[in-house]
Design a protein around this motif. Structure first.
Motif, PDB file in Angstrom:
ATOM      1  N   SER A   1      19.723  15.291  -9.107  1.00 29.58           N
ATOM      2  CA  SER A   1      19.847  16.113  -7.790  1.00 29.58           C
ATOM      3  C   SER A   1      18.587  17.117  -7.623  1.00 29.58           C
ATOM      4  CB  SER A   1      21.074  16.747  -7.445  1.00 29.58           C
ATOM      5  OG  SER A   1      21.242  17.630  -8.964  1.00 29.58           O
TER       6      SER A   1
ATOM      7  N   SER B   1      32.166  20.508 -10.462  1.00 26.50           N
ATOM      8  CA  SER B   1      31.578  19.941  -9.537  1.00 26.50           C
ATOM      9  C   SER B   1      30.739  20.652  -8.506  1.00 26.50           C
ATOM     10  CB  SER B   1      32.527  18.959  -8.658  1.00 26.50           C
ATOM     11  OG  SER B   1      33.479  20.067  -7.906  1.00 26.50           O
ATOM     12  N   ILE B   2      30.616  21.857  -8.784  1.00 28.37           N
ATOM     13  CA  ILE B   2      29.583  22.543  -7.872  1.00 28.37           C
ATOM     14  C   ILE B   2      28.103  22.491  -8.494  1.00 28.37           C
ATOM     15  CG2 ILE B   2      29.167  25.111  -7.386  1.00 28.37           C
ATOM     16  CD1 ILE B   2      31.947  25.654  -6.975  1.00 28.37           C
ATOM     17  N   ARG B   3      27.470  22.326  -7.512  1.00 34.32           N
ATOM     18  CA  ARG B   3      25.994  22.284  -7.945  1.00 34.32           C
ATOM     19  C   ARG B   3      25.362  23.682  -8.224  1.00 34.32           C
ATOM     20  NH1 ARG B   3      22.793  18.948  -3.584  1.00 34.32           N
ATOM     21  NH2 ARG B   3      20.999  19.729  -4.843  1.00 34.32           N
TER      22      ARG B   3
ATOM     23  N   ALA C   1      32.029  23.074  -3.200  1.00 33.48           N
ATOM     24  CA  ALA C   1      31.986  21.817  -3.963  1.00 33.48           C
ATOM     25  C   ALA C   1      31.924  20.801  -2.696  1.00 33.48           C
ATOM     26  CB  ALA C   1      33.171  21.764  -4.544  1.00 33.48           C
ATOM     27  N   ALA C   2      32.767  20.849  -1.604  1.00 32.60           N
ATOM     28  CA  ALA C   2      32.801  19.810  -0.455  1.00 32.60           C
ATOM     29  C   ALA C   2      31.498  19.934   0.249  1.00 32.60           C
ATOM     30  CB  ALA C   2      33.788  20.537   0.265  1.00 32.60           C
ATOM     31  N   ALA C   3      30.638  21.066   0.587  1.00 30.53           N
ATOM     32  CA  ALA C   3      29.787  21.088   1.294  1.00 30.53           C
ATOM     33  C   ALA C   3      28.366  20.873   0.463  1.00 30.53           C
ATOM     34  CB  ALA C   3      29.453  22.335   1.881  1.00 30.53           C
ATOM     35  N   GLN C   4      28.436  20.743  -0.842  1.00 30.68           N
ATOM     36  CA  GLN C   4      27.287  20.468  -1.654  1.00 30.68           C
ATOM     37  C   GLN C   4      26.382  21.674  -1.671  1.00 30.68           C
ATOM     38  OE1 GLN C   4      26.541  17.603  -3.918  1.00 30.68           O
ATOM     39  NE2 GLN C   4      28.817  17.866  -3.802  1.00 30.68           N
TER      40      GLN C   4
ATOM     41  N   VAL D   1      24.279  24.510  -3.000  1.00 28.42           N
ATOM     42  CA  VAL D   1      23.858  24.778  -4.253  1.00 28.42           C
ATOM     43  C   VAL D   1      24.033  26.406  -4.620  1.00 28.42           C
ATOM     44  CG1 VAL D   1      21.717  25.070  -5.921  1.00 28.42           C
ATOM     45  CG2 VAL D   1      22.163  23.269  -4.242  1.00 28.42           C
TER      46      VAL D   1
END
Lengths: 303, 422
Positions: B78, B30-32, B293-296, B298
């Motif tokens: 994204s 789920s990590i960008r 993952a939570a703080a989006q 990159v």
């Protein structure tokens, strides 16, 4: 640590060694300067992951086939296994030229994984290099202020001398061996700055703690106190630099080609940082702080 | 031996390992990832002021919005669109798509102008008479679409004007006369006005508009609106997707090798205490993933490097504590009071050293851009998280272990072999 010798008393040797390296680095700088990457120069930089040992002749052949002309030394091998090639074009490649290049790449090196193309305008490069210098200067300033508040200004200055020493050694190394300097290199120097201070502060913290327990009356007592502090923290200094080095060396050996020079800069900086915290920063502080103290020799003669 | 405390110690250890083993993989997915890790396209545009049209904050915002609309048309997942240095727009597009097309869509303006008079130059191209400008793209509603002429079957674009009255007046004035439709300064068509248009609608055809594809592109470009300023492409980075994946794989392997070696090293030097440090390191890695993952945030290649190096700093916090503990043991303190004293003394050292590195990272974030920022963010996160795991977590675990009475000989905590303590 059982082996004990006075580090502070041998300070002249360490100062001399670092001084020599610094002067040598400075001469190299004046003579040749940096090998600046496209981040700091206009033009295009193409990195191709060929997945086979780089044959410069064949790369040249490929470029000639596409009608490109590059100056001497523009083609270099990269990556730990030397299986990536970096080609530097003095001019900005057009999209059509990039397409030609990628087509030729597939044709000449069937195992290649595709190219990474970077193009930078001189104005952008100028802004970037200005930002890099600002970042180092400002980071140093903030660190000085913080240490001056938490410790004292003499610690702050000694720590800054040590960190500039480390940054300078890494820069000299890169200038000497003509390694490419890009934005990641700037990141590496900034990390080294952070680590160097981190390392120095742990030792200074111990000196500060020992100073609370006893007040040295002579220069020799101060020397002995700092020596004791250095040896008390020696295991930590060595073990810490070892663990961080493990990470950096693994990244250097197995990490991607794009962070290759970055990790090399880190490795040199980490070693230099560990060295300077012990052999430069602390003895420097002793010399400065001890100026006000009487020498034991004169005190011993007049009892 | 106090089994309650030992049980709590074991429970924490099992929880860390279990949680990580169970959820690390979906978390990682789920990590960008930055475009250097998954391939992509990084474009930096300079917003250029034109004569009589200097840069204004609202104009720059409008340019940013226009670029956003254009980028959304490309339809990659994204995208990152940022204003940099006050007058530059950075566009980062990750994934696989046609790079040439994307560059064209972002940078090119679809400037529609309708003139009442135009003259042909000697080379055959047409020159509009600027005094007779009737309508521009700004007068259009953003619902242009591809359609075909019901009579001829010709492809074209149907446009609607915001002000039907104005369009009606023009068609009245030019009834039976030609009007000249220019796209980006090129004559597209010069239809003769055959009817008075009362519904504010018009059909544009001719020029390159021969295929439905070309018509849809023009309609989209018209709908996205004109860029308030010309954009100049000043820098671009293009990473092939397989190259990005190779970098990611290489760096992950390097990270794994580093973790294994650090684990062995810590265990060899500090034994059970080293094992606690290793567990704290696992918790650190897990929390870093969760935070990203939570703080989006990159994750880029330099960011990944910062995290792996941050691990070294997390271990350093443990080493400082353990070395202190060994010293206290050598001074003859009991195991338990050595641990308490070591934790107390080490905390200040750790805080001071981490604060300085954090300061350096913050300055990097503040002054830097692009790669430097990615690195700085990762470094700041990793310092904060390492303080949680390497100080709070491993301290609690060490205390639980020692207070449980399961460990009696200092050797098990990396201390000297012979020392006697309770």
């Amino acid at each position: 640590m059982k082996v004990r010798f006075s580090i502070v008393q041998r300070r002249r040797w360490f100062f001399l060694l670092s001084g020599l390296i610094t002067v040598a680095g400075f001469i190299v700088f004046l003579l040749s300067g940096f090998n600046l990457g496209t981040d700091f120069r206009s033009g295009s930089r193409v990195q191709m992951q060929l997945n086979q040992p780089v044959d410069v002749g064949r790369v040249e052949q490929m470029l000639r086939a596409g009608g490109f002309s590059v100056p001497q030394g523009a083609i270099t091998a990269a990556g730990t296994r030397g299986d990536a090639v970096v080609i530097r074009f003095p001019t900005v490649l057009s999209q059509a030229q990039q397409d030609t290049l990628q087509r030729l790449e597939k044709q000449y090196f069937p195992r290649s994984q595709g190219a990474d193309v970077r193009t930078v305008d001189p104005i952008v490069a100028k802004i970037l290099s200005r930002k890099a210098v600002w970042a180092v200067a400002l980071a140093s300033l903030f660190i000085v202020v913080y240490i001056a508040i938490r410790f004292e200004y003499r610690f702050a200055v000694a720590a800054i001398v040590a960190l500039l020493h480390d940054a300078f050694i890494v820069m000299s190394f890169f200038a000497l061996f003509r390694l490419e300097v890009d934005t990641l290199f700037v990141t590496a120097v900034l990390t080294i700055v952070g680590y160097s201070v981190n390392d120095t502060i742990v030792i200074f913290d111990r000196i500060r703690e020992n100073l609370k327990a006893e007040k040295p009356k002579t220069f020799e007592e101060l020397e002995a106190l700092v020596d004791r502090s250095l040896w008390q923290t020696m295991s930590r200094s060595i073990n810490t630099v070892l663990t961080v080095l493990i990470a950096a060396v693994m990244l250097f050996l197995f990490g991607g080609a794009s962070i290759h020079t970055f990790t090399l800069a880190l490795i040199i900086g980490l070693v230099s940082g560990a060295y300077s915290s012990i052999f430069i920063a602390s003895p420097l502080w002793v010399v400065w702080r001890g100026r006000a103290l009487p020498r034991a020799a004169t005190a011993a003669k007049t009892p | 031996m106090r089994w309650g405390r030992f049980g709590a110690f074991l429970a924490i250890a099992v929880a860390i390992v279990g949680l990580t083993a169970g959820t690390a993989l979906p978390l990682w997915k789920s990590i960008r990832l930055g475009l250097d890790l998954q391939g992509g396209f990084d474009l930096l545009y300079q917003i250029e002021p034109t004569k009589g049209h200097p840069l204004t904050p609202s104009g720059i915002q409008a340019a940013l919005q226009a670029v956003e609309m254009r980028v959304n048309r490309i339809g990659t997942g994204s995208p990152v669109i940022e204003l940099e240095n006050g007058n530059q727009i950075r566009v980062e597009l990750a994934g696989v798509f046609n790079h040439d097309e994307a560059k064209k869509i972002i940078g090119e303006t679809a400037e529609l102008e309708i003139y009442g008079k135009a003259t042909q130059r000697k080379d055959g191209s047409w020159q509009p008479d600027p005094k007779t400008l009737l309508m521009t793209g700004d007068d259009l509603k953003s619902d242009a679409h591809w359609s075909t002429d019901p009579n001829t079957g010709e492809n074209g674009v149907t446009v609607n004007f915001k002000d039907p009255q104005k369009w009606e007046n023009i068609t009245k004035a030019y009834l039976g006369k030609p009007i000249y439709i220019f796209l980006n300064g090129q004559l597209l068509n010069d239809p003769v006005v055959r009817d008075i248009m009362v519904n504010g609608s018009s059909f544009i055809s001719g020029g390159d508009l021969t295929t439905p594809q070309a018509c849809i592109e023009l309609a989209d470009a018209l709908n996205a609106g004109a860029l308030p300023y010309p954009l100049r492409l000043v820098s671009q980075t293009d990473v092939g997707p397989s190259l990005g994946a190779a970098s990611l794989r290489a760096t992950m392997w390097a990270g794994l090798a580093a973790v294994c070696l650090i684990f062995l090293f810590m265990f060899a030097v500090y034994r059970l205490a080293g094992l606690i440090a290793d567990l704290a390191l696992v918790a650190y890695a897990y929390l870093v993933l969760a935070t990203f993952a939570a703080a989006q945030v990159v994750l880029t290649l330099p960011g990944l490097a910062a995290l792996i190096l941050g691990m070294g700093m997390a271990v350093d916090a443990n080493i400082i504590t353990y070395e202190r503990m060994k010293e206290e043991m050598r001074n003859g303190k009991s195991l338990q009071s050595s641990v308490v004293a070591a934790n107390r003394h080490a905390l200040r050292t750790i805080l001071d050293s981490n604060t300085t590195t954090f300061l350096a990272a913050a300055v990097m974030y503040w002054v830097g851009q692009g790669d430097i920022r990615g690195f700085a963010v990762a470094l700041m996160f990793s310092i904060l998280i390492s303080l949680l795991t390497a100080v709070l977590l491993s301290r609690a675990m060490l205390l639980l272990l020692v207070r449980s009475g399961a460990v009696r000989r200092p050797w098990w905590l990396g201390g000297p072999k012979g020392a006697v303590s309770r």
